[in-house]
Design an enzyme around this catalytic site. Structure first.
Site, short mmCIF file in Angstrom:
data_model
loop_
_atom_site.label_atom_id
_atom_site.label_comp_id
_atom_site.label_asym_id
_atom_site.label_seq_id
_atom_site.Cartn_x
_atom_site.Cartn_y
_atom_site.Cartn_z
N THR B 105 1.02 -1.16 -0.12
CA THR B 105 0.05 0.04 0.09
C THR B 105 0.85 1.28 -0.14
O THR B 105 0.42 2.18 -0.39
CB THR B 105 -0.91 -0.01 1.27
OG1 THR B 105 -1.71 -1.13 1.17
CG2 THR B 105 -1.87 1.22 1.43
N THR B 181 1.54 -4.35 4.45
CA THR B 181 1.49 -4.63 5.82
C THR B 181 0.94 -5.85 6.27
O THR B 181 0.97 -6.12 7.42
CB THR B 181 0.60 -3.22 6.44
OG1 THR B 181 -0.63 -3.37 5.84
CG2 THR B 181 1.44 -2.16 6.25
N ASP B 182 0.17 -6.44 5.22
CA ASP B 182 -0.50 -7.51 5.87
C ASP B 182 0.43 -8.80 6.34
O ASP B 182 0.23 -9.44 7.27
CB ASP B 182 -1.38 -8.32 4.73
CG ASP B 182 -2.65 -7.22 4.21
OD1 ASP B 182 -2.90 -6.53 4.97
OD2 ASP B 182 -3.14 -7.88 3.50
N LYS B 260 0.49 -7.58 13.10
CA LYS B 260 -0.73 -6.69 12.66
C LYS B 260 -1.79 -6.92 13.27
O LYS B 260 -2.35 -8.24 13.34
CB LYS B 260 -0.96 -6.84 11.12
CG LYS B 260 -1.82 -5.78 10.67
CD LYS B 260 -2.09 -5.93 8.88
CE LYS B 260 -2.81 -4.69 8.46
NZ LYS B 260 -3.03 -4.90 6.93
#
Lengths: 626, 459
Positions: B105, B181-182, B260
């Site tokens: 992202t 980020t996942d 996360k």
């Protein structure tokens, strides 16, 4: 000096005030104006999340801090407004209330699917305006870097395009109707700090955009009124304070489209439009004057000088205070602007304010006065100080020098902005969004944004509007206010009642009643009068609606209305003389329960007077005795 | 053949009939009126009946192709979505930082094929839009991959480890890795094991709001990460992401203790069972822990770029059947990490299957699905029985970290004794001696004292 004498009467004569110009005068300057009318939809929930809509509060549970950066549009351009807003380096705080704000408004969660009921309402109103409804709704992001939306963009979508509304025998073209999210409510904007409340954020609203078909200030207000009435006639919109706001676009021949933003009252519109026409007329005259003097964008160069040291001993209190705080002072000479900074652009407003506004908004130097001009003619710096400043900047007496002060970074921005505005003056009227001020003038708010701020919303897919859905909505359309007016007049309702009822929710009940099998036998004038009687329940609650439904049923069954008026009576009720009315009134008052409020007391008092004597008069009697 | 990207029959036929390719400036006549605009590409996931145009106002609308009676072409205007790529200014005396791009992202933009966002920015464009980076360091960039993080796996981990090793040997002052980020915490764990004793900071960074949004966290995260890489004395693999959701400060999380924890919040990354290494904002790094590895002037680093992907992470649920374990054995898996209930448990029906796994030489390790806290398999009989079946407890290693470490250990040796030694010897705090009380702070909203705290502080 003589070569710079200002002689153009536009710049030297007193400004014509609103009301002094005829339609012909506006035609001469080539005034055209269009509207963007915003109206909140009467929805239970917000548009892209499940938070409740329409709940405002003055307290909050939490705060978050955000900054904004400009991003590219879908076509790969930066929007001028966005770049301007970035210069302001705002620290934006949002006040959050747990009940009205979820992670979506905080921009910490993607959107949920669009509220289908709100979408239906927008389609409905589009159809009422005769717009072509799109086949597939594409949600766009419209960039707003002014902080009013935490994401930095508003989710918005076109629902209908190309329609029209009638206005005094002519037709005003409606360009488009969109559905969009409402923004935050501003609490404070001081220096680089802004505070917003997020409760209103995300509420669905519709924006109706007209073509610039209006040619006089009064016509703009009338068109706005028609759109507002149409919106209200559907019963699908919120009413009341803040539920409707409009942006007014104004330009004159040779001028530029200027958007006057956030006009909350239609009454303000004519004066605002008139004053903006004056401003553009003055700015064009100033441009001609500058061009006549050979001043161009290129000839305006940065000759600014830091005069902090030079003015360290000044007795001018605004400046001495600033210097005590360690602020810096910049002097910006504007050669070629001799005699121009003081000319009026709007009532009580000189050209100098164009510069002051930019410094206030872009450099965030917002404590006024935020700049001084050597040619202002009011007591500021001493003449010896001005002489020193003129000497330092290398200009002759009479050539304006602007002085601006603040922290180093802001003064740098301010100096650059003064030069930008000066260069724009040689070209004409910069495209701006301007704020309406209470005195009917307007002030700079930001550079006018354009198509470059649009970006498709990648979080939600396009939504197809099926023909079944559109047909269903089309079949439920009510009459527009102008269709209602025609119907009422044909029914023999007098002009005053017809005008009022055509824009009232109760018209729907009127129509139900007159469409009853024996409805044609009613005294329609009487019915209209009764519906508008302030003493009858307003259709705001379910209970009140039920009262009216019962009334309709009673009439259908051939009974009296609950409030005791024979509607099928073709003759109007015999009007009472004042003395007779007073007698009935006194009798009713004597039987009144003392605990009743003024409003509640009206009902029993009106029992035998309704339709036979002026309700307003009776109310005033009641006020006296209560 | 023209360019009708994304359109299918019947909309395609209509466009072809009038030779109205994408980016054509057109007037479309329909049976309900005219529409002026630019024909845009169509997303492949949208239907085949509508044509999308961008109107002069910048709004897009879709028109049903059946209604179209004529298309007149007035011109052509193609979108050119490209951030001006500026050459990064070199400033004598500033630290040298290397930024590796992998996608995600932080570097994404609109994709016409799907209508969603894809990773597309080159790292060059990244700093073209974040000029502040030039005040922090002399930045060099290299795009290693361009994928969302769910598509990053052990091959990319190995590629990254090698690339980082090479940069360190060349004497870089700090490394930044832009990453989706996942699975950032998986990659952070992998790099923690594959790149050991780095003399410089290795900082992973991403964003929760894509960089095509005005309020994106991408710029601030990138600035914070770059500042950390350039100036921090913490020479560890870290994740640098928002502390609160406000644009206020970032947190530096140790690569093996970070996870996360929210699908969309900016402040999604949290250090579990410990506290973050440090805070970072425009004023610099403020350490919260003291036990980190210090920056060194040398260029020495230990790179162990290996991974055996025949490892699985099994999230236990009540009623799990033994066939889950048996299928892994049958498919030649070498290692299984179980995220067990409570202190590290599974149900009795799995016992036989676990025994078979043990017999087959499959390494089985136990972690806890509570995420916080230690595995403790002595407390209840189930734990003791499981250990008897060869299941090895992994203390307070996070399940994803244990998965990564087991693949890395099996990549080095087949000797299960050796594997166990590697698994249970902490490399970078993936197992800690103790859990401080503030390593588990999940305050419950709604409670008066918590509400009072949150009303006074940035979220």
């Amino acid at each position: 000096m003589a070569k710079y004498a200002v002689t153009n009467p536009v710049l030297t004569d007193p400004l014509p005030i609103y009301g002094s110009w005829t339609e012909e005068d506006y035609k001469d300057v080539g005034l055209i104006s269009g509207l963007e009318v915003h109206q909140q939809l009467l929805s239970v929930r917000k548009l892209f999340c499940r938070c409740p809509a329409g709940i405002y509060s003055k307290v909050h549970d939490a705060e978050i801090l955000r900054h904004m950066r400009p991003t590219l549009s879908e076509m790969g351009d930066y929007d001028g407004t966005a770049l301007m807003e970035f210069k302001t380096r705002k620290e934006i705080t949002y006040l959050l209330k747990n009940e009205t704000v979820c992670t979506y408004e905080m921009d910490d969660a993607p959107p949920f699917e669009i509220d289908e009921l709100a979408l239906d309402s927008a389609i409905y109103i589009s159809m009422m305006m005769g717009l072509q409804v799109v086949d597939e709704v594409h949600i766009a992001r419209k960039q707003y870097l002014d902080g009013s939306i935490p994401t930095g963009f508003q989710r918005t979508a076109i629902i209908g395009v190309t329609g029209s509304i009638p206005l005094n025998g002519k037709s005003i073209a409606i360009r488009q109707l969109s559905i969009e999210e409402d923004s935050c409510r501003e609490v404070q904007d001081q220096g680089h700090d802004m505070i917003f409340r997020a409760d209103r954020l995300g509420m669905p609203l519709i924006e109706t955009v007209t073509d610039p078909d209006m040619k006089t200030p009064d016509e703009v207000a009338s068109a706005c009124e028609v759109i507002r009435q149409l919106n209200r006639a559907t019963g699908l919109v919120r009413t009341g304070c803040g539920a409707g706001r409009q942006d007014v676009n104004v330009s004159i021949t040779g001028g530029t489209r200027i958007e006057i933003k956030g006009v909350s009252s239609i009454k303000q519109i004519p004066v605002l439009v008139h004053n903006e026409a004056l401003r553009q007329r003055a700015l064009l005259a100033i441009r001609d004057e500058l061009q006549g003097r050979g001043i161009t964008e290129e000839s305006i160069v940065d000759n600014s000088v830091d005069v902090t040291e030079l003015l360290s001993g000044t007795g001018y209190k605004f400046l001495s205070k600033a210097l005590d705080k360690g602020m810096v002072v910049s002097a910006v000479p504007l050669s070629g602007f001799e005699g121009l900074l003081v000319v009026p652009t709007q009532p009580r407003t000189a050209f100098l304010k164009e510069f002051s506004d930019r410094v206030r908004v872009v450099a965030c130097i917002d404590r006024l006065p935020n700049l001084l001009s050597s040619t202002e003619g009011i007591e500021t710096l001493s003449s010896s100080e001005w002489e020193k400043v003129e000497k330092a900047t290398g200009v002759n007496h009479g050539t304006p020098v602007l002085i601006v002060w603040g922290n180093k970074r802001d003064v740098k921005t301010a100096t650059a902005e003064i030069l930008i505005r000066a260069r724009e003056a040689t070209v004409g009227i910069p495209e701006e969004t301007r704020q309406s001020l209470v005195d009917g003038t307007n002030g700079f708010e930001r550079i006018l944004p354009g198509a470059s701020r649009m970006y498709p919303d990648t979080d939600l897919p396009p939504e197809v509007l099926t023909s079944e859905r559109l047909d269903k909505i089309r079949s439920s359309l009510v009459l527009t206010p102008w269709q209602r007016l025609e119907l009422l007049k044909n029914d023999g309702v007098n002009d005053d009642l017809a005008n009022r009822l055509s824009i009232n929710q109760l018209f729907i009940l009127y129509k139900e009643l007159r469409d009853l099998p024996d409805g044609k036998n009613f005294n329609h004038n009487q019915l209209a009068s009764l519906l508008l009687d302030r003493d009858c329940p307003r259709p705001k609650s379910m209970a009140a609606l039920q009262w009216w439904r019962d009334a309709v049923k009673d009439v259908a069954d051939g009974k009296n209305l609950a409030c005791g008026i024979w509607l099928s009576d073709n003759e109007p009720l015999a009007q009472l003389e004042e003395a007779e009315a007073k007698e009935l009134f006194n009798k009713a008052v004597a039987e009144l329960d003392d605990s009743l409020s003024l409003q509640a007391a009206m009902r029993p008092v009106m029992e035998n007077l309704r339709g036979r004597f002026s309700g307003a008069k009776i109310q005033s009697w009641l006020q006296e005795v209560k | 053949m023209g360019d009708y990207q994304g359109y299918r029959t019947p909309a395609l036929e209509v466009l072809e009939k009038y030779e109205a390719q994408i980016w054509s400036d057109v007037t479309i006549t329909t049976d309900s009126g005219n529409f002026d605009g630019l024909i845009l590409p169509r997303s492949e996931t949208a239907d085949e009946k509508h044509i999308v145009i961008k109107m002069i106002t910048g709004y897009n609308v879709g028109l049903l192709c059946d209604k179209i009676t004529d298309i007149k072409i007035n011109g052509r205007r193609e979108a050119n979505y490209k951030i001006p790529e500026k050459e990064f200014p070199y400033t004598e005396g500033q630290p040298r930082v290397k930024l590796f791009g992998t996608g995600g992202t932080i570097a994404s933009r609109l994709d016409y094929r799907t209508g969603a966002v894809i990773p597309a920015f080159s790292p060059g464009e990244l700093y073209g839009s974040v000029p502040e980076l030039a005040d922090i360091c002399n930045l060099e960039t290299e795009k290693l991959y361009g994928v969302f993080s769910e598509n990053i796996g052990h091959e990319e981990w190995i590629g990254l480890a090698n690339a980082i090793g090479a940069e360190i040997e060349k004497g870089v002052d700090g490394i930044v890795v832009g990453h989706g980020t996942d699975t950032m915490h998986h990659t952070a764990a992998a790099l923690s094991f594959m790149v050991q004793d780095s003399p410089v900071p290795i900082v992973m960074v991403g964003s929760q709001r894509s960089s095509d949004r005005p309020s994106s966290d991408a710029a601030i995260n990138l600035i914070n990460a770059t500042r950390t890489a350039a100036t921090s004395d913490i020479a560890e693999v870290m994740v640098c992401m928002f502390g609160p959701t406000s644009d206020q400060y970032g947190l530096l999380h140790r690569g093996t203790r970070v996870r996360k924890m929210h699908s969309s919040y900016r402040s999604t990354f949290r250090t579990l069972s410990d506290i973050p290494l440090a805070m970072i904002d425009k004023n610099g790094v403020k350490p919260l822990k003291q036990d980190y590895k210090m920056r060194r002037p040398d260029n020495n680093v230990k790179i162990t770029p290996v991974f055996d992907d025949r490892v699985s992470l099994v999230y236990y649920y009540p009623g799990m059947k033994p066939d889950i374990i048996d299928s892994l054995i049958a498919n030649d898996y070498k290692g299984i990490v179980i995220a067990g209930t409570g202190l590290g448990h599974v149900n009795r029906p799995l016992y036989d299957a676990l025994d078979r796994a043990n017999e087959a030489g499959v390494a089985v390790y136990m972690t806890v699905q509570t995420l916080w806290g230690f595995v403790q398999m002595y407390v209840y009989e189930t734990g003791r029985e499981l250990m008897g079946l060869g299941v090895v407890p992994t203390a307070n290693m996070l399940p994803e970290v244990a998965y990564v470490k087991l693949g890395w250990a099996l990549g080095q040796t087949d000797d299960l004794k050796e594997v166990e030694k590697i698994m249970l010897s902490p490399v970078s705090s993936e197992i800690t001696e103790r859990e401080p009380h503030n390593g588990y702070l999940l305050y419950q909203g709604g409670i008066p004292e918590v509400e009072e705290f949150t009303s006074r502080n940035w979220k």
